[in-house]
Scaffold this active site. Sequence first.
Site, PDB file in Angstrom:
ATOM      1  N   HIS A  34       0.863  -1.177   0.000  1.00  0.00           N
ATOM      2  CA  HIS A  34       0.000   0.000   0.000  1.00  0.00           C
ATOM      3  C   HIS A  34       0.906   1.236   0.000  1.00  0.00           C
ATOM      4  O   HIS A  34       2.134   1.117  -0.040  1.00  0.00           O
ATOM      5  CB  HIS A  34      -0.937  -0.017   1.212  1.00  0.00           C
ATOM      6  CG  HIS A  34      -0.233  -0.281   2.518  1.00  0.00           C
ATOM      7  ND1 HIS A  34       0.630   0.625   3.100  1.00  0.00           N
ATOM      8  CD2 HIS A  34      -0.227  -1.365   3.342  1.00  0.00           C
ATOM      9  CE1 HIS A  34       1.106   0.130   4.225  1.00  0.00           C
ATOM     10  NE2 HIS A  34       0.614  -1.086   4.396  1.00  0.00           N
ATOM     11  N   ARG A  35       0.284   2.416   0.125  1.00  0.00           N
ATOM     12  CA  ARG A  35       1.071   3.655   0.022  1.00  0.00           C
ATOM     13  C   ARG A  35       2.102   3.814   1.128  1.00  0.00           C
ATOM     14  O   ARG A  35       3.088   4.519   0.963  1.00  0.00           O
ATOM     15  CB  ARG A  35       0.129   4.871  -0.030  1.00  0.00           C
ATOM     16  CG  ARG A  35      -0.472   5.092  -1.419  1.00  0.00           C
ATOM     17  CD  ARG A  35      -0.969   6.511  -1.564  1.00  0.00           C
ATOM     18  NE  ARG A  35      -2.203   6.701  -0.813  1.00  0.00           N
ATOM     19  CZ  ARG A  35      -2.339   7.535   0.205  1.00  0.00           C
ATOM     20  NH1 ARG A  35      -1.319   8.291   0.610  1.00  0.00           N
ATOM     21  NH2 ARG A  35      -3.498   7.655   0.824  1.00  0.00           N
ATOM     22  N   HIS A  37       4.038   1.387   2.299  1.00  0.00           N
ATOM     23  CA  HIS A  37       5.236   0.710   1.769  1.00  0.00           C
ATOM     24  C   HIS A  37       5.885   1.557   0.667  1.00  0.00           C
ATOM     25  O   HIS A  37       7.109   1.665   0.578  1.00  0.00           O
ATOM     26  CB  HIS A  37       4.867  -0.643   1.154  1.00  0.00           C
ATOM     27  CG  HIS A  37       4.300  -1.647   2.118  1.00  0.00           C
ATOM     28  ND1 HIS A  37       2.991  -2.057   2.059  1.00  0.00           N
ATOM     29  CD2 HIS A  37       4.861  -2.324   3.151  1.00  0.00           C
ATOM     30  CE1 HIS A  37       2.768  -2.975   3.009  1.00  0.00           C
ATOM     31  NE2 HIS A  37       3.885  -3.141   3.689  1.00  0.00           N
ATOM     32  N   ILE A 178       2.271   6.531   7.179  1.00  0.00           N
ATOM     33  CA  ILE A 178       1.352   7.046   6.159  1.00  0.00           C
ATOM     34  C   ILE A 178      -0.064   6.606   6.540  1.00  0.00           C
ATOM     35  O   ILE A 178      -0.292   5.447   6.889  1.00  0.00           O
ATOM     36  CB  ILE A 178       1.727   6.510   4.753  1.00  0.00           C
ATOM     37  CG1 ILE A 178       3.188   6.837   4.418  1.00  0.00           C
ATOM     38  CG2 ILE A 178       0.775   7.061   3.687  1.00  0.00           C
ATOM     39  CD1 ILE A 178       3.536   8.314   4.363  1.00  0.00           C
ATOM     40  N   SER A 187      -2.250  -0.254   6.486  1.00  0.00           N
ATOM     41  CA  SER A 187      -1.754  -1.558   6.905  1.00  0.00           C
ATOM     42  C   SER A 187      -2.315  -2.614   5.964  1.00  0.00           C
ATOM     43  O   SER A 187      -3.462  -2.491   5.498  1.00  0.00           O
ATOM     44  CB  SER A 187      -2.232  -1.851   8.330  1.00  0.00           C
ATOM     45  OG  SER A 187      -2.092  -3.225   8.618  1.00  0.00           O
TER      46      SER A 187
HETATM   47  P1  AMP Z   1       4.966  -5.142   6.533  1.00  0.00           P
HETATM   48  O1  AMP Z   1       4.765  -5.541   5.108  1.00  0.00           O
HETATM   49  O2  AMP Z   1       3.691  -4.888   7.282  1.00  0.00           O
HETATM   50  O3  AMP Z   1       5.922  -6.049   7.261  1.00  0.00           O
HETATM   51  O4  AMP Z   1       5.673  -3.724   6.491  1.00  0.00           O
HETATM   52  C1  AMP Z   1       6.877  -3.539   5.809  1.00  0.00           C
HETATM   53  C2  AMP Z   1       7.445  -2.200   6.190  1.00  0.00           C
HETATM   54  O5  AMP Z   1       6.519  -1.172   5.848  1.00  0.00           O
HETATM   55  C3  AMP Z   1       7.689  -2.085   7.703  1.00  0.00           C
HETATM   56  O6  AMP Z   1       8.924  -1.401   7.908  1.00  0.00           O
HETATM   57  C4  AMP Z   1       6.514  -1.268   8.161  1.00  0.00           C
HETATM   58  O7  AMP Z   1       6.776  -0.522   9.334  1.00  0.00           O
HETATM   59  C5  AMP Z   1       6.301  -0.352   6.972  1.00  0.00           C
HETATM   60  N1  AMP Z   1       4.936   0.169   6.969  1.00  0.00           N
HETATM   61  C6  AMP Z   1       3.783  -0.548   7.073  1.00  0.00           C
HETATM   62  N2  AMP Z   1       2.724   0.273   7.094  1.00  0.00           N
HETATM   63  C7  AMP Z   1       3.200   1.534   7.020  1.00  0.00           C
HETATM   64  C8  AMP Z   1       2.600   2.831   7.008  1.00  0.00           C
HETATM   65  N3  AMP Z   1       1.286   2.989   7.081  1.00  0.00           N
HETATM   66  N4  AMP Z   1       3.419   3.898   6.912  1.00  0.00           N
HETATM   67  C9  AMP Z   1       4.764   3.758   6.837  1.00  0.00           C
HETATM   68  N5  AMP Z   1       5.394   2.568   6.844  1.00  0.00           N
HETATM   69  C10 AMP Z   1       4.622   1.469   6.940  1.00  0.00           C
END
Ligand code: AMP
Length: 282
Positions: A34-35, A37, A178, A187
């Site tokens: 998503h945005r 990432h 974000i 998320s």
């Molecule tokens: P994940 O795929 O949930 O393991 O997230 C991968 C990376 O993206 C991690 O470093 C998260 O902290 C980051 N991330 C996930 N959601 C957000 C968000 N809303 N804003 C900024 N970074 C994010």
Amino acid sequence: MILYKESSGISAYLEKQRQKGETIGFVPTMGALHRGHMALVETSAKHSGLTVCSIFVNPTQFNDPADFAKYPVTLENDLKMLAETGADIIFLPEVSEIYPAGMDQLKQYPLGQLETILEGKYRPGHFQGVCQVVHRLLEIVRPDVLYMGQKDYQQCMVVQQLIDTNNLPVRLETCTTIREDSGLAMSSRNMRLSEEDRSRAAEIYRTLSELKKQLKPGSLKALKGNAIKQLTDAGFKVDYLEICHALDLTIFDEWDGKTPVVALVAAFLSGVRLIDNLVLHA
Ligand code: AMP
């Protein structure tokens, strides 16, 4: 954009690039992008010669097998977003590439209180899994800079500790959370919420923002109690809502009016576990 599935392939390619003087930025993810990432990918692309993004749903960090089984997979869309956002190299490993010796006797990491409070308390073993996968990915990719999101505040602290205790030659860059227009932190798990729950989930950010407005020196008990009630009344089942030292996450029941503090929350809405945080005083 180049795709690799094997660790030996991506390692060899990146080694050649490093020898040519390229700097490498790395964004590890579990996909369903998503945005939030994409903000990490954009930041890396701006500052690094090459941006590597991995998509790997790491089984060792899921304490709940049902959560692992239900984790959303949207690979085609992920690759489209990554290509549009400027990622150069994508790593899509199988479990056997990350854990070639199996998952039975993986390294354990000393994490101190980070492992026993907040996410550590409610998701036993989760941060060991995070360290196992991040350490292995860092060995394969060997980036100059690792980009992670402040959305996972405690995870950033765990990874910084992993870097420090193992003297890993990488710098962690933490990027701001974000959010949707409603304030809901983006998320991958939001995909599992109904339309109605998605708008209700914005209550988390409203509650955190309210806390920030009302924070004053003295006891924090009533403030925390009211915030938990606000969420419970809105239909959440709250795992925790705490106000902590922003630098080491020590949980506070009183605030001196000076120490930097962050509020962190984890709560279920219709069976979907959401986490968020807000720095209340920097
Ligand atoms: P994940 O795929 O949930 O393991 O997230 C991968 C990376 O993206 C991690 O470093 C998260 O902290 C980051 N991330 C996930 N959601 C957000 C968000 N809303 N804003 C900024 N970074 C994010």
